[in-house]
Design an enzyme around this catalytic site. Structure first.
Site, short mmCIF file in Angstrom:
data_model
loop_
_atom_site.label_atom_id
_atom_site.label_comp_id
_atom_site.label_asym_id
_atom_site.label_seq_id
_atom_site.Cartn_x
_atom_site.Cartn_y
_atom_site.Cartn_z
N GLU A 1 -13.13 4.91 9.27
CA GLU A 1 -12.38 3.45 10.08
C GLU A 1 -13.12 3.54 11.56
OE1 GLU A 1 -8.23 3.62 10.82
OE2 GLU A 1 -7.85 3.29 8.77
N HIS B 1 9.31 -2.77 8.55
CA HIS B 1 8.03 -2.55 9.45
C HIS B 1 7.15 -3.86 9.60
CE1 HIS B 1 9.30 1.51 10.02
NE2 HIS B 1 8.15 1.58 10.81
N ASP C 1 -2.32 4.02 7.23
CA ASP C 1 -2.48 4.84 8.30
C ASP C 1 -1.46 5.71 8.55
OD1 ASP C 1 -5.34 3.99 8.67
OD2 ASP C 1 -4.91 2.95 10.28
P1 FAD Z 1 9.05 -4.53 4.94
O1 FAD Z 1 8.63 -5.08 6.40
O2 FAD Z 1 10.36 -4.06 4.79
O3 FAD Z 1 8.71 -5.65 3.85
C1 FAD Z 1 7.61 -6.41 3.88
C2 FAD Z 1 7.60 -7.66 2.98
O4 FAD Z 1 7.62 -7.24 1.70
C3 FAD Z 1 8.92 -8.54 3.19
O5 FAD Z 1 8.74 -9.88 2.81
C4 FAD Z 1 9.94 -7.78 2.05
O6 FAD Z 1 10.72 -8.85 1.69
C5 FAD Z 1 8.99 -7.52 0.97
N1 FAD Z 1 9.33 -6.35 0.15
C6 FAD Z 1 9.38 -5.11 0.61
N2 FAD Z 1 10.10 -4.44 -0.36
C7 FAD Z 1 9.85 -5.06 -1.75
C8 FAD Z 1 9.66 -4.93 -2.82
N3 FAD Z 1 9.88 -3.87 -3.44
N4 FAD Z 1 9.18 -5.87 -3.62
C9 FAD Z 1 8.72 -7.14 -3.28
N5 FAD Z 1 8.78 -7.49 -2.05
C10 FAD Z 1 9.16 -6.46 -1.11
N6 FAD Z 1 -0.25 -1.89 6.76
C11 FAD Z 1 -1.57 -1.37 6.07
O7 FAD Z 1 -1.96 -1.90 5.18
N7 FAD Z 1 -1.98 -0.26 6.68
C12 FAD Z 1 -1.44 0.52 7.57
O8 FAD Z 1 -2.10 1.35 7.92
C13 FAD Z 1 -0.28 -0.17 8.35
N8 FAD Z 1 0.24 0.74 9.23
C14 FAD Z 1 1.45 0.16 9.77
C15 FAD Z 1 1.87 0.93 10.80
C16 FAD Z 1 3.10 0.69 11.47
C17 FAD Z 1 3.86 1.25 12.51
C18 FAD Z 1 3.76 -0.67 11.15
C19 FAD Z 1 4.92 -1.30 11.83
C20 FAD Z 1 2.95 -1.39 10.20
C21 FAD Z 1 2.05 -0.92 9.43
N9 FAD Z 1 1.39 -1.74 8.50
C22 FAD Z 1 0.13 -1.25 7.99
C23 FAD Z 1 2.04 -2.71 8.02
C24 FAD Z 1 2.74 -2.92 6.81
O9 FAD Z 1 1.81 -2.52 5.78
C25 FAD Z 1 3.69 -3.79 6.55
O10 FAD Z 1 4.49 -3.66 7.74
C26 FAD Z 1 4.68 -3.65 5.29
O11 FAD Z 1 5.60 -4.97 5.52
C27 FAD Z 1 5.18 -2.53 4.84
O12 FAD Z 1 6.25 -2.34 5.69
P2 FAD Z 1 7.84 -2.09 4.92
O13 FAD Z 1 7.60 -1.28 3.56
O14 FAD Z 1 8.49 -1.66 6.19
O15 FAD Z 1 8.14 -3.42 4.38
#
Ligand code: FAD
Length: 529
Positions: A271, A94, A158
């Protein structure tokens, strides 16, 4: 940073590297590759090479499905023995700028990581915590903890379709953070695999530097494989409230007052968002405000001299059925001092799980309309309260007065709820606002609309810089070392030192484009001879 230029450059890179070059040293018979169900065709071209942003496409050499921390350590060691392989952990993908990708490297699908979640009792006390695999979605943590144990973490995002490891690598912010801190401040122990392939358990009292480095560390110092998250008894019900303001100064004064009250007098969630003073905009006009959905919004309550932009404070009070009798009274009492437009208040009583899952409905609608699959040029900023009025005047009221096709969040947080030892960068002032510009582009709008949105984001960033705001990009993405140094500012040296300590060859998380992969000493010597 020019994102358009970046986008085009990345596309060129991808075209040049459709076949991983010969130095990649990925023997398909290597035991780790065989053991981890690697897939060099289908998935490589699919999930691992794209993300929610839909603007960056980078093809990895392998997409692996680890089930244990040792599998992850094995993949990191394999990369360390090569001359240029990198490894990225993919949570739920994401990110919006390729942060979870590895161009020609190894991507680890953290969703497959086990073992399952379990309850732990802390230090012989009755306090409980959950040990969860880093690839678990917060939605899975919620449903497991509430259903099986009647417990829940206190700090959320969220949207819950994000992984525990993904948000802990960034921050994890929602309306509870003003009171309990972000998710990175609500974890007591981590299991981490570092860039040396070492597997370590760390906490504030053991290997504490690694623990704090990894929190908000953008995946640079280690991959989180397991996290221990404190739990409290889950509330049963939530009074979910929205109140509307015509003027930003009144909105901000009330919001800041609410987030600085003593816990005993505070809401459980605060919020807020900006919306257009317009009936005809179905996404960011009046209709985006009422709860329960379908209740009436009376425009006669909006003063005639109001600006084209209005503000909605979103609040929540937890309660159990036992206390239901006094929730009306409590809510009334807490709303009384606020200066919102009387008659423009909305409320719904929903279960706690329903409240936390509220963005799931938005996801369903966006999937149905096709806007979940189109590019998402999102921009998240943390802006000091000293600069937010100017931001409102210039950005919300002028640059974005026509809306962005999605939510525009703006609400205050407290710096004192963030631990300075963590890697995440926040503004200097005690009160700062999360500004989230969550753009959705319709399938019909096409690439021109995406480029326009990206250019508008750049304009907003330039404005923040030129005006000398005390601000940070949240979920940052930069291309140059100078930009990263500016982002981390006084903590940049610490960030570099931590990188040297925990990932000296810069193997981990190349998609963040902070460090370049270093060659191992043997490879450097061989190429020199
Ligand atoms: P990814 O996008 O897959 O990874 C994010 C980063 O972390 C990358 O660099 C990855 O390599 C690294 N990573 C992933 N897993 C690990 C791990 N286990 N150890 C170390 N590094 C790791 N953020 C908020 O704070 N609050 C919100 O309410 C919020 N809402 C969102 C809603 C949507 C629809 C989207 C798309 C994003 C939102 N976000 C929010 C942002 C979100 O926190 C970031 O996109 C974050 O990247 C989490 O997504 P993911 O778990 O898919 O991680």
């Amino acid at each position: 940073m020019m994102m358009i230029a970046y986008f085009e450059r990345r596309q060129q890179q991808q075209q040049q590297r459709l076949v991983p070059d010969g130095d990649v040293e990925l023997d398909p018979d290597h035991s780790i590759l065989r053991a981890l169900d690697s897939d060099a065709t289908g998935d490589v071209a699919g999930a691992a090479s794209r993300d929610f942003g839909g603007m960056v496409f980078l093809q990895p050499a392998r997409f692996l499905r680890p089930s244990t921390a040792d599998d992850i350590a094995g993949a990191v060691v394999l990369a360390a023995r090569s001359s240029r392989l990198t490894v990225a952990a993919r949570g739920n993908g994401h990110s919006v700028c390729g942060q979870a990708m590895a161009d020609g490297g190894i991507v680890l699908d953290m969703r497959t990581l086990g073992p399952g979640m379990e309850i732990v009792r802390c230090g012989g006390t009755t306090a409980a915590a959950a040990d969860v695999p880093a690839g678990a979605l917060w939605a899975e943590v919620l449903s497991w903890a509430v259903r099986n144990h009647g417990m829940a973490p206190v700090s959320w995002t969220d949207y819950l379709g994000l992984t525990v490891g993904g948000t802990l690598s960034n921050g994890g912010i929602s309306g509870q953070a003003f009171r309990h801190g972000p998710q990175v401040a609500n974890v007591t122990e981590l299991e981490v695999v570092t860039g040396d392939g070492e597997r370590l358990v760390c906490s504030p009292s053991s290997a504490s530097d690694l623990f704090f480095a990894v929190l908000g560390g953008l995946g640079q110092f280690g991959f989180i494989t397991r996290a221990r998250i404190p739990l409290v008894p889950a509330p049963k019900m939530v009074r979910w409230i929205r109140v509307v303001y015509g003027a930003f100064d009144e909105y901000a004064r009330d919001a800041e007052w609410l987030v600085t009250r003593d816990d005993s007098a505070a809401f459980d969630y605060v919020e807020g968002f900006v919306f257009r003073n317009d009936a005809s905009d179905p996404v960011s006009g009046w209709s985006s405000v009422p709860i329960p959905h379908g209740s009436a919004f009376d425009p006669a309550r909006i003063p005639a001299d109001s600006s084209p932009i209005l503000y909605c404070l979103e609040l929540a009070l937890h309660y159990d059925h036992i206390q239901a009798d006094n929730v009306d009274e409590r809510a009334k009492e807490m709303l009384r001092p606020l200066r919102y437009l009387r008659g423009l208040e909305f409320a719904a009583d929903v279960s706690y799980v329903e409240f936390l899952s509220r963005v799931g409905r938005v996801e369903e609608e966006a999937r149905a309309s096709g806007t979940w699959a189109t590019p998402h040029p999102w921009l998240n900023l943390l802006i000091s309260s000293s600069d937010i009025a100017d931001f409102d005047l210039t950005v919300f009221k002028r640059v974005l007065s026509r809306g962005i096709g999605g939510p525009m969040l703006v609400y205050p947080l407290r710096r004192s709820k963030w631990d300075e030892r963590m890697s995440v960068a926040v503004p200097d002032g005690e009160l700062f606002y999360l500004v989230a510009l969550l753009r959705f582009v319709t399938p019909q709008a096409g690439e021109a609309a995406v480029k326009e949105a990206v250019a508008q984001n750049q304009e907003i960033l330039s404005h923040c810089r030129n005006k000398g705001y005390d601000f940070k990009v949240y979920i940052p993405h930069y291309e140059s070392e100078a930009d990263w140094a500016r982002h981390f500012d006084g903590d940049w040296t610490r960030f570099i030192e931590r990188k040297r300590r925990y990932d000296p060859m810069a193997i981990l998380s190349p998609g963040q484009t902070i460090f370049s992969r270093a060659r191992p000493p043997a490879a450097v010597a061989a190429s020199a001879s």
